[in-house]
Design a protein around this motif. Sequence first.
Motif, PDB file in Angstrom:
ATOM      1  N   ARG A  60       0.838  -1.191   0.000  1.00  0.00           N
ATOM      2  CA  ARG A  60       0.000   0.000   0.000  1.00  0.00           C
ATOM      3  C   ARG A  60       0.875   1.244   0.000  1.00  0.00           C
ATOM      4  NH1 ARG A  60      -3.137  -2.588  -1.956  1.00  0.00           N
ATOM      5  NH2 ARG A  60      -5.159  -3.323  -1.221  1.00  0.00           N
ATOM      6  N   GLY A  61       0.472   2.240  -0.796  1.00  0.00           N
ATOM      7  CA  GLY A  61       1.213   3.489  -0.868  1.00  0.00           C
ATOM      8  C   GLY A  61       0.570   4.557  -0.010  1.00  0.00           C
ATOM      9  N   ASP A  62       0.874   5.801  -0.324  1.00  0.00           N
ATOM     10  CA  ASP A  62       0.259   6.926   0.376  1.00  0.00           C
ATOM     11  C   ASP A  62      -1.133   7.143  -0.205  1.00  0.00           C
ATOM     12  OD1 ASP A  62       2.597   7.344   1.849  1.00  0.00           O
ATOM     13  OD2 ASP A  62       3.466   8.541   0.231  1.00  0.00           O
ATOM     14  N   PRO A  63      -2.187   6.967   0.601  1.00  0.00           N
ATOM     15  CA  PRO A  63      -3.546   7.050   0.052  1.00  0.00           C
ATOM     16  C   PRO A  63      -3.966   8.489  -0.212  1.00  0.00           C
ATOM     17  CG  PRO A  63      -3.634   6.721   2.416  1.00  0.00           C
ATOM     18  CD  PRO A  63      -2.179   6.673   2.034  1.00  0.00           C
ATOM     19  N   THR A  64      -4.955   8.649  -1.069  1.00  0.00           N
ATOM     20  CA  THR A  64      -5.538   9.958  -1.323  1.00  0.00           C
ATOM     21  C   THR A  64      -6.991   9.952  -0.876  1.00  0.00           C
ATOM     22  OG1 THR A  64      -6.131  11.572  -3.022  1.00  0.00           O
ATOM     23  CG2 THR A  64      -6.102   9.272  -3.697  1.00  0.00           C
ATOM     24  N   LEU A  65      -7.435  11.064  -0.296  1.00  0.00           N
ATOM     25  CA  LEU A  65      -8.835  11.192   0.098  1.00  0.00           C
ATOM     26  C   LEU A  65      -9.710  11.584  -1.085  1.00  0.00           C
ATOM     27  CD1 LEU A  65      -8.458  13.008   3.537  1.00  0.00           C
ATOM     28  CD2 LEU A  65      -8.949  10.602   3.123  1.00  0.00           C
ATOM     29  N   GLN A  66      -9.085  11.945  -2.195  1.00  0.00           N
ATOM     30  CA  GLN A  66      -9.839  12.325  -3.386  1.00  0.00           C
ATOM     31  C   GLN A  66      -9.359  11.500  -4.577  1.00  0.00           C
ATOM     32  OE1 GLN A  66     -12.520  14.436  -3.468  1.00  0.00           O
ATOM     33  NE2 GLN A  66     -12.739  13.521  -5.490  1.00  0.00           N
ATOM     34  N   PRO A  67      -9.952  10.324  -4.811  1.00  0.00           N
ATOM     35  CA  PRO A  67      -9.554   9.498  -5.957  1.00  0.00           C
ATOM     36  C   PRO A  67      -9.761  10.241  -7.279  1.00  0.00           C
ATOM     37  CG  PRO A  67     -10.947   8.270  -4.426  1.00  0.00           C
ATOM     38  CD  PRO A  67     -11.020   9.706  -4.010  1.00  0.00           C
ATOM     39  N   TRP A  68      -9.048   9.808  -8.299  1.00  0.00           N
ATOM     40  CA  TRP A  68      -9.188  10.412  -9.621  1.00  0.00           C
ATOM     41  C   TRP A  68      -9.116   9.332 -10.693  1.00  0.00           C
ATOM     42  CZ3 TRP A  68      -4.635   9.717 -12.448  1.00  0.00           C
ATOM     43  CH2 TRP A  68      -3.462   9.528 -11.716  1.00  0.00           C
ATOM     44  N   VAL A  69      -9.629   9.669 -11.880  1.00  0.00           N
ATOM     45  CA  VAL A  69      -9.646   8.729 -13.000  1.00  0.00           C
ATOM     46  C   VAL A  69      -8.506   9.064 -13.948  1.00  0.00           C
ATOM     47  CG1 VAL A  69     -10.945   7.917 -15.010  1.00  0.00           C
ATOM     48  CG2 VAL A  69     -12.121   8.327 -12.839  1.00  0.00           C
ATOM     49  N   GLY A  70      -7.762   8.043 -14.353  1.00  0.00           N
ATOM     50  CA  GLY A  70      -6.685   8.225 -15.308  1.00  0.00           C
ATOM     51  C   GLY A  70      -6.838   7.286 -16.484  1.00  0.00           C
ATOM     52  N   LYS A  71      -6.176   7.614 -17.585  1.00  0.00           N
ATOM     53  CA  LYS A  71      -6.206   6.768 -18.778  1.00  0.00           C
ATOM     54  C   LYS A  71      -4.802   6.257 -19.080  1.00  0.00           C
ATOM     55  CE  LYS A  71     -10.353   8.447 -21.113  1.00  0.00           C
ATOM     56  NZ  LYS A  71     -11.020   7.134 -20.991  1.00  0.00           N
ATOM     57  N   VAL A  72      -4.741   5.001 -19.483  1.00  0.00           N
ATOM     58  CA  VAL A  72      -3.468   4.351 -19.775  1.00  0.00           C
ATOM     59  C   VAL A  72      -2.840   4.986 -21.010  1.00  0.00           C
ATOM     60  CG1 VAL A  72      -2.384   2.175 -20.432  1.00  0.00           C
ATOM     61  CG2 VAL A  72      -4.208   2.200 -18.714  1.00  0.00           C
ATOM     62  N   LYS A  73      -1.516   5.224 -20.944  1.00  0.00           N
ATOM     63  CA  LYS A  73      -0.744   5.724 -22.083  1.00  0.00           C
ATOM     64  C   LYS A  73       0.246   4.641 -22.498  1.00  0.00           C
ATOM     65  CE  LYS A  73       1.219   9.214 -20.195  1.00  0.00           C
ATOM     66  NZ  LYS A  73       2.077  10.415 -20.045  1.00  0.00           N
ATOM     67  N   GLY A  74       0.098   4.116 -23.685  1.00  0.00           N
ATOM     68  CA  GLY A  74       1.016   3.082 -24.156  1.00  0.00           C
ATOM     69  C   GLY A  74       0.254   1.987 -24.865  1.00  0.00           C
ATOM     70  N   SER A  75       0.923   1.311 -25.775  1.00  0.00           N
ATOM     71  CA  SER A  75       0.236   0.294 -26.571  1.00  0.00           C
ATOM     72  C   SER A  75      -0.201  -0.889 -25.725  1.00  0.00           C
ATOM     73  CB  SER A  75       1.151  -0.183 -27.706  1.00  0.00           C
ATOM     74  OG  SER A  75       2.374  -0.687 -27.172  1.00  0.00           O
ATOM     75  N   LEU A  76       0.633  -1.320 -24.783  1.00  0.00           N
ATOM     76  CA  LEU A  76       0.300  -2.443 -23.909  1.00  0.00           C
ATOM     77  C   LEU A  76       1.113  -2.281 -22.624  1.00  0.00           C
ATOM     78  CD1 LEU A  76      -1.620  -4.833 -24.293  1.00  0.00           C
ATOM     79  CD2 LEU A  76       0.352  -6.251 -24.837  1.00  0.00           C
ATOM     80  N   VAL A  77       0.455  -1.890 -21.545  1.00  0.00           N
ATOM     81  CA  VAL A  77       1.144  -1.483 -20.313  1.00  0.00           C
ATOM     82  C   VAL A  77       0.913  -2.519 -19.216  1.00  0.00           C
ATOM     83  CG1 VAL A  77       1.354   0.308 -18.555  1.00  0.00           C
ATOM     84  CG2 VAL A  77       0.903   0.938 -20.934  1.00  0.00           C
ATOM     85  N   ASN A  78       1.977  -2.868 -18.499  1.00  0.00           N
ATOM     86  CA  ASN A  78       1.892  -3.837 -17.410  1.00  0.00           C
ATOM     87  C   ASN A  78       1.223  -3.238 -16.180  1.00  0.00           C
ATOM     88  OD1 ASN A  78       3.177  -6.074 -18.645  1.00  0.00           O
ATOM     89  ND2 ASN A  78       5.189  -5.185 -18.238  1.00  0.00           N
ATOM     90  N   ILE A  79       0.366  -4.025 -15.559  1.00  0.00           N
ATOM     91  CA  ILE A  79      -0.223  -3.710 -14.253  1.00  0.00           C
ATOM     92  C   ILE A  79       0.337  -4.738 -13.278  1.00  0.00           C
ATOM     93  CG2 ILE A  79      -2.345  -3.358 -12.946  1.00  0.00           C
ATOM     94  CD1 ILE A  79      -1.979  -1.437 -15.294  1.00  0.00           C
TER      95      ILE A  79
END
Length: 443
Positions: A60-79
Amino acid sequence: MKKTTGRDVKQAVDEFANCALFEQVMPCLHKCFLWLVAIGAITCASMLGNPVAGQDAPVRGDPTLQPWVGKVKGSLVNIRTGPSLNHYAFLRLRDGNSLISLGGQGDWIEVAVPSDRPVWIHNDYLVPEGNYFKVNGSRVRLRATAGTNHAPLGLSESGQILVPTGNVSGDGSWVEVLAPLNAHAWIHGDYIRRTDQEVNPLHLTRLHQSLKGQGGITGVPVAIGSQGSTANPGATVADEGSDPDAPDTDQEASEPNTVTIPVFDSPKLKKLFNSFRDETLKNPVDWNFSEILKEVKEIEVTSEDVGEVEVVRDLSKTIQEHFMPLHRRLVEIQRQQDEARAKRELVRVKENDILRRTGHRSTNPDVKYQAVGWVVPLGKHRDVEATHKLLKGNKLLYYLDGGEIELDQYVNKRVGIVGTVVEQKPSTGARLIHIQKIEILSR
């Protein structure tokens, strides 16, 4: 029996070295030695850069009280299961896929695993609940694979409802379920861009269901209060704001990290959501949703309005999968900070003690005097080069050396002293202060 001597042993060794058998054995031994060296080198090389082994707690990292939506950049990105290249890459997403960011660590972003991505949980902690499974355990781990080889993705809540995919491991020990909101993964910050989409933490589970792993919004909107709706914990709903039949939201301006509460006609829902809002306005480490979850359960059991039931189940899911894990994480961070603060204070005290013992003043600006007490003549003392002593009641605090300061004028007066402390023999019973400054505090 003849006694064997060192000369006999040497002679036997020389005879063996000169025989044909020795010439045959030595090449074999040499090859075996080379094989052992090669195997050792391969083993050492394989240990470098090995994937991170399984562990008990999710990363677990440093949490945020305000989540946000992001979009993947890259042809095929590892999760990945953690914030490093050594963590297991269990999923790959294409350019444009949407993810909910919930925190981060360094260059890595912590995200919710897409809701259509299967994860695994051990079968021992599940009980059937209709077409679903209910977690029958406290904080059971969610895994990327059917095993414990990699870091967990998250911890489930007791009583949490999970949607099965129908797959089980070969030995039946693990069950595959669709990823809930509290299953988290990691993506490198270079491969995700933040969007302008507003996120209301109250509806995170609905948003999570709407953002599928292949990007975009799919599924059929669920109208709040619709008589044809079903209480499906895994149902896919449209993104917040896309449903024309959804209740209006309060349009008043709110603080950045506050939860926007919908406006309801139902007195039960008004009371429930007001209680929820009041709880979220507290310090997050003080959150306690137990009473709210009891109210949710009561409405589920007693309400005849299917829409009401669906709304409270959505709230319960959001509390269990987002707010409760966030609360635990913040409590853990505060505990770690308190421990670090206590350690720093201990180090500071030790440093000041060393400075005091070596003849330096305390570095604490709040400490005006090194010692406070009553000055009394010493008389003759063989072992201490002092003329007076400092007492507190009958307790000897220090021996005093005034140097050029005449200490007789301070006798029987309460004073504050600053000076250099010098260690004395233990038999003297106290240390010596070479006084640099002395002030009368009371007579």
